[in-house]
Design a protein around this motif. Structure first.
Motif, PDB file in Angstrom:
ATOM      1  N   ASN A 163      38.244  46.272  45.391  1.00 36.23           N
ATOM      2  CA  ASN A 163      37.740  46.582  46.729  1.00 36.23           C
ATOM      3  C   ASN A 163      37.194  45.312  47.398  1.00 36.23           C
ATOM      4  O   ASN A 163      36.079  45.266  47.889  1.00 36.23           O
ATOM      5  N   GLU A 164      38.017  44.262  47.364  1.00 34.14           N
ATOM      6  CA  GLU A 164      37.592  42.973  47.931  1.00 34.14           C
ATOM      7  C   GLU A 164      38.644  42.446  48.903  1.00 34.14           C
ATOM      8  O   GLU A 164      39.843  42.666  48.710  1.00 34.14           O
ATOM      9  N   THR A 165      38.158  41.737  49.911  1.00 31.66           N
ATOM     10  CA  THR A 165      39.038  41.068  50.872  1.00 31.66           C
ATOM     11  C   THR A 165      39.013  39.575  50.582  1.00 31.66           C
ATOM     12  O   THR A 165      37.965  39.020  50.262  1.00 31.66           O
ATOM     13  N   GLY A 221      46.768  40.838  46.344  1.00 33.85           N
ATOM     14  CA  GLY A 221      46.302  41.738  47.390  1.00 33.85           C
ATOM     15  C   GLY A 221      47.427  42.141  48.322  1.00 33.85           C
ATOM     16  O   GLY A 221      48.545  41.612  48.249  1.00 33.85           O
ATOM     17  N   LYS A 222      47.086  43.094  49.173  1.00 37.64           N
ATOM     18  CA  LYS A 222      48.029  43.570  50.179  1.00 37.64           C
ATOM     19  C   LYS A 222      47.787  42.791  51.467  1.00 37.64           C
ATOM     20  O   LYS A 222      46.629  42.635  51.897  1.00 37.64           O
ATOM     21  N   THR A 248      53.155  41.867  49.897  1.00 37.64           N
ATOM     22  CA  THR A 248      52.400  41.414  48.736  1.00 37.64           C
ATOM     23  C   THR A 248      51.936  39.978  48.965  1.00 37.64           C
ATOM     24  O   THR A 248      52.571  39.210  49.688  1.00 37.64           O
ATOM     25  N   ASN A 277      51.364  43.068  39.542  1.00 38.23           N
ATOM     26  CA  ASN A 277      50.549  43.400  40.710  1.00 38.23           C
ATOM     27  C   ASN A 277      50.350  42.185  41.601  1.00 38.23           C
ATOM     28  O   ASN A 277      50.192  41.077  41.096  1.00 38.23           O
ATOM     29  N   LYS A 325      47.104  41.829  55.049  1.00 37.26           N
ATOM     30  CA  LYS A 325      46.565  42.459  56.265  1.00 37.26           C
ATOM     31  C   LYS A 325      46.904  41.593  57.471  1.00 37.26           C
ATOM     32  O   LYS A 325      47.039  42.071  58.588  1.00 37.26           O
ATOM     33  N   TYR A 338      43.859  42.345  50.992  1.00 38.90           N
ATOM     34  CA  TYR A 338      42.882  43.282  50.440  1.00 38.90           C
ATOM     35  C   TYR A 338      43.304  43.664  49.024  1.00 38.90           C
ATOM     36  O   TYR A 338      44.447  44.058  48.791  1.00 38.90           O
ATOM     37  N   ASN A 339      42.367  43.510  48.079  1.00 36.83           N
ATOM     38  CA  ASN A 339      42.623  43.883  46.692  1.00 36.83           C
ATOM     39  C   ASN A 339      41.965  45.244  46.430  1.00 36.83           C
ATOM     40  O   ASN A 339      40.744  45.368  46.459  1.00 36.83           O
ATOM     41  N   GLU A 340      42.824  46.240  46.185  1.00 40.56           N
ATOM     42  CA  GLU A 340      42.342  47.617  45.995  1.00 40.56           C
ATOM     43  C   GLU A 340      41.514  47.773  44.736  1.00 40.56           C
ATOM     44  O   GLU A 340      40.483  48.459  44.737  1.00 40.56           O
ATOM     45  N   GLU A 341      41.960  47.141  43.640  1.00 40.63           N
ATOM     46  CA  GLU A 341      41.294  47.297  42.344  1.00 40.63           C
ATOM     47  C   GLU A 341      39.824  46.873  42.424  1.00 40.63           C
ATOM     48  O   GLU A 341      38.936  47.534  41.899  1.00 40.63           O
TER      49      GLU A 341
END
Ligand code: GLN
Length: 219
Positions: free
Chosen positions: A141-143, A164-165, A178, A161, A167, A136-139
């Motif tokens: 808001n995309e998966t 994404g994080k 990461t 960065n 999941k 998930y990419n916070e910046e």
């Protein structure tokens, strides 16, 4: 409107259908009425940073990566210049690894990268990270969804960065959650699949950024 894409070492670094990312970029450009030209830049070829809007650098086995790592040293300044001037890059797996400081392969050889972005990749004994992965990419808001298969374990520098994080799956190192990296207009990931087929929103983001950069350069 026309975009010129560099397919960096596309004849050597194309594991698990990574070349499909190029087809996907071409497909979306066509849908949007953008003309597109791609050029293979490989061993012994000159890379001219002013010639391209976008670069695609796919994954590879340790064998190909060793050959590519040597040739890359000759293109190091030019590729770094492209990245620093906001050139758009998609780096996958082995390509991702070689844009960083180094990659220690399964045999323990330390292959130099170009150090354009602050991270390094080490090996692990008798193990690979394989399977489906979700981040998930916070910046934005995309998966993003994909499939990973790598032995390398990548560790990002403090100011870099991730893409994404994690999941689901292993990500860069199965330790810090990461996956990939995002630096300026560079998007790197361990996702094969090919990545842009499963994540068409990312394909369009790359195209948008390349168009924006081209317009800024014209000003
Ligand atoms: N050879 C590298 C590794 O195993 C990259 C693999 C790949 O690009 N699929 O980590």
């Amino acid at each position: 409107m026309k975009l010129t894409i560099c397919h960096l070492y596309g004849n050597l670094m194309n594991t698990y259908g990574d070349n499909g990312n190029l087809l996907m970029l071409k497909h979306h450009c066509k849908l949007r009425g953008i003309e597109v030209e791609s050029k293979l830049i490989s061993i012994g070829d000159e890379f001219n940073p002013n010639e391209f809007d976008l670069m695609m650098f796919g994954g590879g086995q340790d064998y190909e990566q060793k050959i590519v790592s040597e040739d890359l040293q000759l293109k190091k300044e030019a590729i770094t210049e492209f990245i620093e001037s906001n050139g758009v890059v998609l780096g996958i797996c082995g390509g991702f690894q070689l844009l960083g400081h180094y990659y220690i392969n399964a045999a323990g050889d330390k292959l130099p990268g170009i150090g354009a972005i602050d991270y390094y990749t080490i090996n692990q004994e008798n193990n690979r990270y394989t399977g489906d992965v979700e981040i998930y990419n916070e910046e934005f808001n995309e998966t993003y969804l994909g499939y990973e298969n790598h032995s390398g374990r990548t560790f990002l520098g403090e100011n870099v960065n991730p893409l994404g994080k994690v999941k689901k799956g292993f990500g860069n190192n199965n330790e810090d959650k990461t996956e990939g990296c995002h630096y300026k207009n560079v998007f790197c990931s361990y996702f094969h699949g090919p990545m842009l087929v499963k994540n068409q929103h990312l394909a369009n983001r790359l195209i948008d950024l390349a168009i924006k950069r081209q317009e800024n350069l014209k000003k």
